[in-house]
Write an enzyme that holds these catalytic residues in place. Structure first.
Site, short mmCIF file in Angstrom:
data_model
loop_
_atom_site.label_atom_id
_atom_site.label_comp_id
_atom_site.label_asym_id
_atom_site.label_seq_id
_atom_site.Cartn_x
_atom_site.Cartn_y
_atom_site.Cartn_z
N ASP A 277 0.82 -1.20 0.00
CA ASP A 277 0.00 0.00 0.00
C ASP A 277 0.86 1.27 0.00
O ASP A 277 1.84 1.36 0.75
CB ASP A 277 -0.89 -0.02 1.25
CG ASP A 277 -1.79 1.18 1.35
OD1 ASP A 277 -2.67 1.31 0.49
OD2 ASP A 277 -1.61 1.99 2.29
N GLU A 319 1.02 -0.67 -5.25
CA GLU A 319 -0.11 0.27 -5.29
C GLU A 319 0.49 1.67 -5.44
O GLU A 319 0.69 2.39 -4.47
CB GLU A 319 -0.96 0.17 -4.01
CG GLU A 319 -2.30 0.86 -4.14
CD GLU A 319 -2.42 2.22 -3.46
OE1 GLU A 319 -3.31 3.00 -3.85
OE2 GLU A 319 -1.62 2.53 -2.56
C1 GLC Z 1 -3.99 3.54 -0.45
C2 GLC Z 1 -5.40 3.04 -0.27
C3 GLC Z 1 -6.26 4.17 0.22
C4 GLC Z 1 -5.69 4.68 1.52
C5 GLC Z 1 -4.21 5.04 1.38
C6 GLC Z 1 -3.55 5.27 2.71
O1 GLC Z 1 -3.90 4.50 -1.43
O2 GLC Z 1 -5.89 2.51 -1.47
O3 GLC Z 1 -7.59 3.75 0.39
O4 GLC Z 1 -6.40 5.83 1.91
O5 GLC Z 1 -3.48 4.01 0.76
O6 GLC Z 1 -3.32 4.06 3.38
#
Ligand code: GLC
Length: 641
Positions: A277, A319
């Site tokens: 993430d 991500e």
């Molecule tokens: C990622 C997740 C998002 C979250 C962010 C912080 O982008 O997809 O939903 O707010 O990380 O953890």
């Protein structure tokens, strides 16, 4: 050749294949690389002892891995790049919104199997603060299970069942930050210096102000700035996302060792893909935007190379919702190609598809996609149209200008089109993080609502409904065929509309992303035999397309994507090329019929045996005097045999 391929080669030469032997081989094969990465981040003069600690940690972490998973790792290693297979079709879901809890989810596996899903991304299930917690992305533990989802035992029972059914699991590893209730944060608040150094904490705001000069804001509306003053600790702490999400300080190598341990504890529960993430934010440096820094890449690679020694069957998803040219770097570059994350979200394709829907044109899509550098051979995309987050409009300004549009005006148009500011637009989305000073904003809303189904149903407009259904099938037809893993967002397979109930919830109402996090509508699902329902048409078509994908190896990602220009600005065409077969995908983004000249398709070998059949509709294609007609919002899958 990436390291994983090297491991495969080495292990194939070993006669007595047992997990222990092969661990040793992987350890020595990666040792030099790990050492290089580690000392690039943490100077040898200062951190020799910590490196020694890392070397002793690796065998301990391997020993903690369940035997069954160690054998599975070996199997995966010899199977090759399983994640590039045509068999992979994913669904992303919130456990509590899908069917209450983990037990409930397990009961619904037959539904997922029936649709053809073999890969699940469960949104965070770990313990989190009560009240605001960013949908679980503020974590109190990296391996526990929050009570509302069930118990660790139930998670283990689910993962066992998934293995039995040849299904894969992805969970988030929120690698950039913990919640402010995480045990380290609590100790830091209580004055423990060691743990204050696990985060970026400062006695006053002098340094934070310096950082702020260059760091953009992620949530300017709800959480402006990148630092929070913590009263209890009487210090400032870096909080790039929300004030309750404390950024981990990876310049401290102890943090890396602890997080590697947490990662292994998490995957030992039976996780196949780790969603890394917010990984673009991992390394911070004053005077920079503190995103996509080279040190972040080194750190991710270090995680990758260590985990590969311990658990080679587990892979990483990046991500990184960043500029297209930056995203591909998370696969690793040059010598490191294929040694960072095996998978990345194709956020560029996603955002461009929404642009094409609104403009009914494909110029920007072509311009952008053809300018994205090639990904490494061993890596793949997750292709998707919607997820739990917003849609950002991060297109390249130069490409927008090339279309003859002014970038600022164009983004305003897209916000207006999707967020209910244009009477004629069929979309019913919402604005997210709109900044009136700059006019910047992002879009939320479910796929079906953004594509007009909500408006069609509420105004009982049959034509609009039909058009929305075609658009839903069009976009899914693309992500199912574009090279990589298609990831369907739960609910989209039955055209689920926006859920406005978040507006009544004090902890959620400030975050319009909740509008696209609806409950799974089991009542609707029980009516899917009623073929008159638009939802049935969507479900049964997607199910059919998934089945076709899973039966044809041309859908497997072998870096075999070719984008073709058709000469028609409303049409997008791409081909998946194979030695003995091929798949041509043609998509009409316009509300009117569109015609494409077909000689180039013939040259590619598509109509040599007469009019081909479109796999999506099951019908012969409309083909007249060398011209090819696509109906409004039609997607065609044409097979070359
Ligand atoms: C990622 C997740 C998002 C979250 C962010 C912080 O982008 O997809 O939903 O707010 O990380 O953890």
């Amino acid at each position: 050749m990436n390291q994983a391929t090297a491991h495969r080669l080495i292990s194939s030469t070993v006669e007595e294949k047992n997990p222990g032997n092969l661990f040793d081989l992987r350890f020595y094969a990666n040792l030099g690389y790990v050492q290089h990465l580690f000392y690039s981040l943490y100077p040898e003069e200062k951190y020799k002892a910590v490196f020694q600690d890392l070397l002793s940690l690796l065998p301990k972490l391997f020993a903690s891995r369940p035997e069954e998973l160690k054998f599975q790792d070996l199997q995966r290693l010899s199977d090759g790049n399983w994640y590039q297979s045509e068999q992979m079709v994913g669904m992303q879901l919130y456990v509590e919104h899908f069917n209450k809890n983990l037990k409930g989810l397990k009961e619904k596996l037959p539904y997922l199997k029936d649709l053809g899903i073999n890969f699940l991304h469960l949104m965070p299930i770990s313990p989190r603060p009560k009240g605001e917690n960013d949908g679980g992305y503020a974590v109190n533990s990296y391996h526990g299970v929050d009570k509302k989802y069930g118990t660790t035992k139930e998670l283990l029972s689910l993962t066992k069942e998934l293995r039995k059914q040849d299904m894969f699991l992805m969970l988030d590893f929120v690698v950039n930050h913990t919640s402010d209730e995480f045990s380290w944060a609590k100790k830091a608040k209580a004055g423990n210096k060691k743990y204050q150094e696990y985060y970026y904490t400062f006695s006053d705001d002098t340094i934070p102000k310096e950082y702020e000069k260059c760091m953009p804001e992620v949530f300017p509306e709800t959480s402006p700035g990148n630092f929070t003053y913590d009263l209890e600790m009487n210090r400032w702490v870096m909080t790039v996302f929300n004030s309750y999400q404390w950024d981990l300080n990876y310049t401290n190598p102890e943090v890396f060792l602890e997080m590697l341990t947490n990662l292994v504890k998490m995957i030992n529960q039976g996780v196949d893909v780790v969603r890394f993430d917010a990984l673009a934010f991992l390394w911070k440096k004053m005077g920079t935007i503190s995103q996509n820094l080279p040190e972040s890449h080194t750190l991710i690679s270090l995680f990758r190379m260590c985990l590969q020694i311990i658990a080679p069957g587990t892979i990483f998803l990046a991500e990184a919702i960043v500029a297209p040219t930056e995203i591909v770097k998370y696969f690793g570059e040059d010598f490191g190609a294929g040694n960072e994350c095996e998978i990345a979200y194709n956020a560029s394709l996603m955002a461009l598809l929404w642009n094409s829907i609104a403009t009914k044109k494909t110029g920007l899509l072509y311009e952008s996609l053809t300018n994205i550098p090639n990904k490494p051979q061993d890596c793949t995309w997750i292709n998707y149209i919607r997820c739990h987050d917003d849609i950002g409009l991060g297109y390249e300004n130069d490409f927008i200008k090339k279309m003859g549009w002014d970038p600022q005006q164009h983004r305003t148009f897209l916000l207006d089109y999707y967020c209910q500011n244009l009477d004629w637009s069929p979309a019913t989305g919402m604005l997210f993080m709109y900044n009136p000073k700059t006019g910047d904003g992002r879009i939320t809303g479910s796929a079906a609502s953004l594509l007009g189904l909500e408006k069609g149903i509420s105004s009982k407009n049959g034509e609009l409904i039909e058009e929305a259904v075609s658009k839903i099938i069009l976009l899914h037809g693309i992500v199912l065929a574009y090279g990589g893993i298609p990831m369907i967002y739960a609910g989209d397979e039955i055209g689920t509309l926006n859920d406005y109930s978040f507006q009544e919830d004090a902890d959620k109402k400030g975050d319009s992303r909740w509008v696209n996090r609806p409950k799974q509508d089991w009542n609707m699902i029980s009516n899917l035999d009623d073929k008159k329902l638009p939802q049935s048409k969507i479900f049964h078509t997607l199910k059919k397309l998934i089945a076709i994908r899973r039966k044809n190896s041309v859908f497997a990602d072998q870096n075999n994507l070719v984008i073709h220009h058709t000469g028609n600005n409303h049409v997008f065409a791409f081909e998946r090329t194979g030695e003995n077969d091929g798949l041509l995908v043609l998509c009409n983004f316009d509300e009117k019929q569109q015609v494409v000249e077909s000689s180039w398709m013939m040259k590619l070998g598509y109509f040599t045996k007469g009019e081909p059949k479109d796999l999506v509709s099951g019908k012969k294609v409309a083909f007249n005097s060398g011209l090819f007609t696509l109906s409004p919002y039609q997607v065609l899958w044409l097979k070359r045999d």
